[in-house]
Design a protein around this motif. Structure first.
Motif, PDB file in Angstrom:
ATOM      1  N   LEU A 101       0.807  -1.223   0.000  1.00 13.77           N
ATOM      2  CA  LEU A 101       0.000   0.000   0.000  1.00 13.77           C
ATOM      3  C   LEU A 101       0.837   1.269   0.000  1.00 13.77           C
ATOM      4  O   LEU A 101       0.318   2.345  -0.282  1.00 13.77           O
ATOM      5  CB  LEU A 101      -0.909   0.018   1.243  1.00 13.77           C
ATOM      6  CG  LEU A 101      -2.191  -0.789   1.194  1.00 13.77           C
ATOM      7  CD1 LEU A 101      -2.853  -0.792   2.563  1.00 13.77           C
ATOM      8  CD2 LEU A 101      -3.145  -0.211   0.171  1.00 13.77           C
ATOM      9  N   ARG A 102       2.107   1.170   0.336  1.00 12.69           N
ATOM     10  CA  ARG A 102       2.927   2.340   0.626  1.00 12.69           C
ATOM     11  C   ARG A 102       2.960   3.342  -0.520  1.00 12.69           C
ATOM     12  O   ARG A 102       2.744   4.540  -0.319  1.00 12.69           O
ATOM     13  CB  ARG A 102       4.336   1.881   0.977  1.00 12.69           C
ATOM     14  CG  ARG A 102       5.252   2.959   1.501  1.00 12.69           C
ATOM     15  CD  ARG A 102       6.515   2.337   2.052  1.00 12.69           C
ATOM     16  NE  ARG A 102       7.152   1.479   1.050  1.00 12.69           N
ATOM     17  CZ  ARG A 102       7.940   0.449   1.352  1.00 12.69           C
ATOM     18  NH1 ARG A 102       8.163   0.127   2.606  1.00 12.69           N
ATOM     19  NH2 ARG A 102       8.492  -0.273   0.405  1.00 12.69           N
ATOM     20  N   PHE A 103       3.216   2.866  -1.744  1.00 14.69           N
ATOM     21  CA  PHE A 103       3.363   3.785  -2.864  1.00 14.69           C
ATOM     22  C   PHE A 103       2.047   4.492  -3.168  1.00 14.69           C
ATOM     23  O   PHE A 103       2.018   5.715  -3.380  1.00 14.69           O
ATOM     24  CB  PHE A 103       3.848   3.025  -4.103  1.00 14.69           C
ATOM     25  CG  PHE A 103       4.520   3.900  -5.120  1.00 14.69           C
ATOM     26  CD1 PHE A 103       5.890   3.890  -5.252  1.00 14.69           C
ATOM     27  CD2 PHE A 103       3.785   4.746  -5.930  1.00 14.69           C
ATOM     28  CE1 PHE A 103       6.520   4.709  -6.171  1.00 14.69           C
ATOM     29  CE2 PHE A 103       4.395   5.569  -6.844  1.00 14.69           C
ATOM     30  CZ  PHE A 103       5.769   5.558  -6.977  1.00 14.69           C
ATOM     31  N   VAL A 104       0.949   3.747  -3.195  1.00  8.50           N
ATOM     32  CA  VAL A 104      -0.349   4.339  -3.512  1.00  8.50           C
ATOM     33  C   VAL A 104      -0.759   5.346  -2.446  1.00  8.50           C
ATOM     34  O   VAL A 104      -1.265   6.434  -2.753  1.00  8.50           O
ATOM     35  CB  VAL A 104      -1.410   3.233  -3.676  1.00  8.50           C
ATOM     36  CG1 VAL A 104      -2.797   3.826  -3.825  1.00  8.50           C
ATOM     37  CG2 VAL A 104      -1.078   2.351  -4.864  1.00  8.50           C
ATOM     38  N   MET A 105      -0.563   5.012  -1.168  1.00  3.08           N
ATOM     39  CA  MET A 105      -0.938   5.927  -0.089  1.00  3.08           C
ATOM     40  C   MET A 105      -0.124   7.215  -0.150  1.00  3.08           C
ATOM     41  O   MET A 105      -0.642   8.307   0.094  1.00  3.08           O
ATOM     42  CB  MET A 105      -0.757   5.242   1.263  1.00  3.08           C
ATOM     43  CG  MET A 105      -1.718   4.104   1.515  1.00  3.08           C
ATOM     44  SD  MET A 105      -1.491   3.335   3.138  1.00  3.08           S
ATOM     45  CE  MET A 105      -2.121   4.631   4.205  1.00  3.08           C
TER      46      MET A 105
END
Length: 738
Positions: A498-502
């Protein structure tokens, strides 16, 4: 718990004069034979600490009842430290602000000279104006239909604020890329089929990429030659490693633009479906939403069991699709149409270029719109002051927001019904280096005098407040920072899928703060100010309070730190998206204290408390006590503290009830000093009040509602508050804990 004794304490005057055991702390300093570099105070058997765990509104409700009972029993006024994490910070910071703002004295007037506004009811006592206000604002995140619409508007607004400049950057990059391949692929993309010559034209680029990959081992050979020397050059080895990584990154960029993009355009051209006009827009939106849903759903659901590895693979594949799909689509559109530009295509390019050139480089990432919204909503429910109306009727009102509620200016009463311990707000600083593997972060605390942690070093609170500016580090802001449970980087709880999208969608509640190790903290005369170690803080706290205040005021007078141009900008989005939060950066991301330790227990041990009341409403499994176990592991690893806990009373029986709502234990400091802990847990026990047992029959989730549930009814709130009140009463009185 007979070993704890009465809630005695020693006064600041005793510390300064060196009475009894305090003399060791004040005069001799730490024992040179032991490792005390993580401590802020030497252990003292009579120093009382109270910790309030994280857990959103669940923990806030439970800790409120517990603190109400602790005040009645005299423990709250006897304690020296009150640590808080996340939801526990809602209640504790609200207590501190209420007393500070209500009893804020005029210059030279002591606290005792003020009207006794807390004589009728103590701060946040049952039936007090502030408690009634809180009961009426339990839906603080989104009150009513209008509040839910406003929440949605803020979420969408925050995403667009962050996403539009990045989308503009992607469009501008796609425009240049598309124009670059127009002469090569443009004619092919306007006719059916792909000639063999076009595919063959990719062969030279493939050879270039292969050649670059084959040259990579040269860096490894060079490194090996340096390592094989009798005296290796320590400086050359990291330089060679850096050049090797840079070469691999360059190889990846060449492969992307010379191979992946052309192949992607040709695949789109050979599609079995129509992507022209509105069909292209609808198809792109559906694919994008499906990719994002896969990322979010995969990160949440594919974490356990046999689906863990496939879930990670699916999530990792969906992330680049969600990011690269718009870029490839724009590039295809540009390369297909070439120079055939009408007014709206030209306008789109101009607007994107303006957003890219003017907004994108100057994004200020200190705070996000979700953080500001969260801070505002918390302040609405929890922050206020007592007012005395005509005929001595007590009311409640919000303080004037034109004056920031700074932690350094907090007014603490040292006597009377409003007396409170020193507040320690616990947070987590996200780090990818300088910490043990798997932690992903380190402790970062806020106190009235100092901000920081043993990993980053400490600076004076006044210095940090002046450096950040814009009211970011107000007490309501610290509520939001300590409770910033949502972020791309979340310490040990980070979800890499999820890190990149968040990060791209600005879904984060924490803040970027100056790195104490990297900033040049100077006063107006240009004097370099000190970044404190734990031992420096230890020594400084032995000085007279007046001397410390003078030092802090001298340092805070016009701190000359970097201006807004050097505030964390676009590159920090990519640091966070890629998990590259280094101690070498000028700014560090600070988030929810539960991302490091969710009880606040370790910070009480760091301050040498000998008697601890630990309030746990973290919502974890009552059979395994994961939150407590993690805190004990950290205490042992960082502080050398050993625990001996007896948890039998808390383990549920066949009827699902525990024999008691608490457990007791001892802990041992490295110098042999022994302390006692009362661990009070949000659990259903046999002697729980009838209203609590009735609510449990009605709601199976109680007392472990998920932290994502922030919409409590008064019935739910009152059940948690009553349970916290009962648990403390049972722990400290009913079963002989004293």
């Amino acid at each position: 718990m007979s070993g704890i004794g009465s809630p005695g304490r020693y006064s600041p005057a005793q510390r300064r004069s060196g009475v009894g055991a305090v003399e060791t702390i004040a005069t001799s300093g730490p024992d040179p034979e032991l490792d005390w570099d993580q401590y802020l105070e030497l252990p003292h058997p009579d120093r009382i600490g109270i910790s309030c765990s994280g857990g959103g509104i669940r923990a806030a409700s439970y800790c409120l009842g517990a603190l109400q009972e602790l005040r009645k029993l005299g423990w709250l006024s006897a304690a020296e430290y009150l640590s808080c994490v996340s939801g526990g910070g809602y209640t504790t910071i609200a207590h501190e602000v209420l007393t500070s703002e209500t009893l804020r004295p005029a210059p030279g007037i002591p606290c005792a000279a003020h009207p006794k506004v807390f004589a009728i009811s103590a701060p946040f006592a049952v039936g007090s104006p502030e408690e009634r206000h809180l009961r009426g604002n339990l839906d603080y995140i989104a009150p009513g239909g209008t509040g839910r619409v406003w929440l949605l508007v803020n979420l969408i607004g925050g995403m667009l604020r962050h996403l539009l400049p990045f989308a503009a950057a992607a469009y501008v990059g796609a425009w240049f890329t598309g124009m670059a391949v127009t002469r090569w692929l443009g004619p092919t993309l306007n006719h059916p089929g792909v000639p063999h010559s076009v595919w063959a034209s990719l062969t030279p680029f493939l050879r270039v990429v292969m050649a670059m990959l084959l040259l990579t081992p040269l860096f490894l050979v060079a490194r090996q030659l340096f390592q094989a020397r009798p005296r290796p050059n320590d400086e050359a080895l990291p330089i060679l490693q850096g050049w090797a990584l840079l070469w691999l990154e360059a190889t990846g960029l060449v492969a992307f633009f010379l191979l992946l993009v052309p192949v992607g355009l040709l695949v789109l051209h050979l599609r079995p479906f129509d992507i022209s006009g509105l069909g292209a827009l609808k198809g792109g939106i559906i694919t994008e939403i499906a990719s994002l849903a896969t990322v979010v759903g995969g990160a949440r659901r594919f974490r356990l069991g046999l689906l863990k590895l496939p879930g990670k693979i699916v999530t990792l594949l969906a992330t680049p699709i969600a990011i690269l799909l718009p870029f490839l689509g724009f590039t295809y559109w540009v390369s297909q149409y070439g120079a055939k530009w009408d007014w709206w295509r030209t306008g789109a390019l101009v607007i994107s270029f303006v957003l890219f050139s003017l907004v994108f480089p100057r994004l200020d990432e200190v705070t996000s719109l979700p953080h500001l919204f969260y801070r505002e909503r918390l302040a609405t429910a929890f922050i206020g002051e007592r007012t005395t109306e005509p005929f001595q009727v007590q009311g409640y009102d919000q303080p004037p927001w034109s004056r920031p509620l700074l932690f350094s200016e907090l007014h603490r009463c040292t006597e009377g019904p409003a007396k409170l311990p020193k507040l320690v707000v616990c947070a987590n600083v996200d780090l990818s280096d300088g910490v043990p593997t798997g932690r992903g972060g380190a402790s970062f605390t806020f106190e009235q005098d100092f901000v920081g942690g043993p990993t980053t070093g400490y600076v004076r609170t006044t210095s940090m407040e002046a450096a950040v500016r814009d009211g970011t580090l107000t007490l309501p802001g610290l509520m939001a920072v300590s409770g910033a449970a949502v972020a791309p980087s979340m310490g040990k709880m980070t979800r890499s899928g999820l890190r990149f999208v968040m990060a791209l969608f600005d879904l984060r509640l924490g803040v970027w703060l100056p790195n104490p190790r990297r900033y040049e903290w100077t006063n107006p005369e240009g004097k370099l100010l000190q970044v404190f170690t734990s031992q420096d803080v230890w020594a400084d706290r032995q000085a007279l309070p007046a001397v410390r205040r003078a030092l802090a005021a001298d340092e805070a007078d016009g701190i000359g730190v970097d201006d807004a141009f050097h505030r964390p900008g676009t590159k920090y989005v990519f640091y966070e998206a890629l998990g590259k939060n280094s101690l070498r950066q000028r700014h560090l991301y600070v988030s929810d204290g539960g991302h490091w330790e969710n009880l606040g227990l370790v910070e009480l041990l760091r301050r040498g408390c000998g008697k601890i009341v630990c309030l746990d409403a973290a919502g974890d499994d009552i059979h395994h006590f994961n939150t407590l176990s993690e805190a004990i592991d950290l205490a042992h690893a960082d502080l050398g503290v050993e625990f001996d806990m007896d948890m039998d009373t808390l383990i549920p029986g066949e009827d699902g009830k525990s024999r008691a709502c608490y457990a007791t234990g001892t802990f041992h400091y490295p110098n042999g000093k022994t302390g006692r802990i009362v661990y009070v847990k949000a659990a259903i026990c046999e002697k729980a009040p009838i209203e609590v047992l009735t609510y449990k029959e009605r709601d199976d989730k109680f007392p472990n509602h998920p932290t994502t549930d922030q919409f409590f009814s008064e019935y739910t709130f009152e059940s948690y508050r009553t349970l916290g009140q009962h648990a403390v009463r049972e722990a400290l009185i009913g079963e002989g804990a004293l």
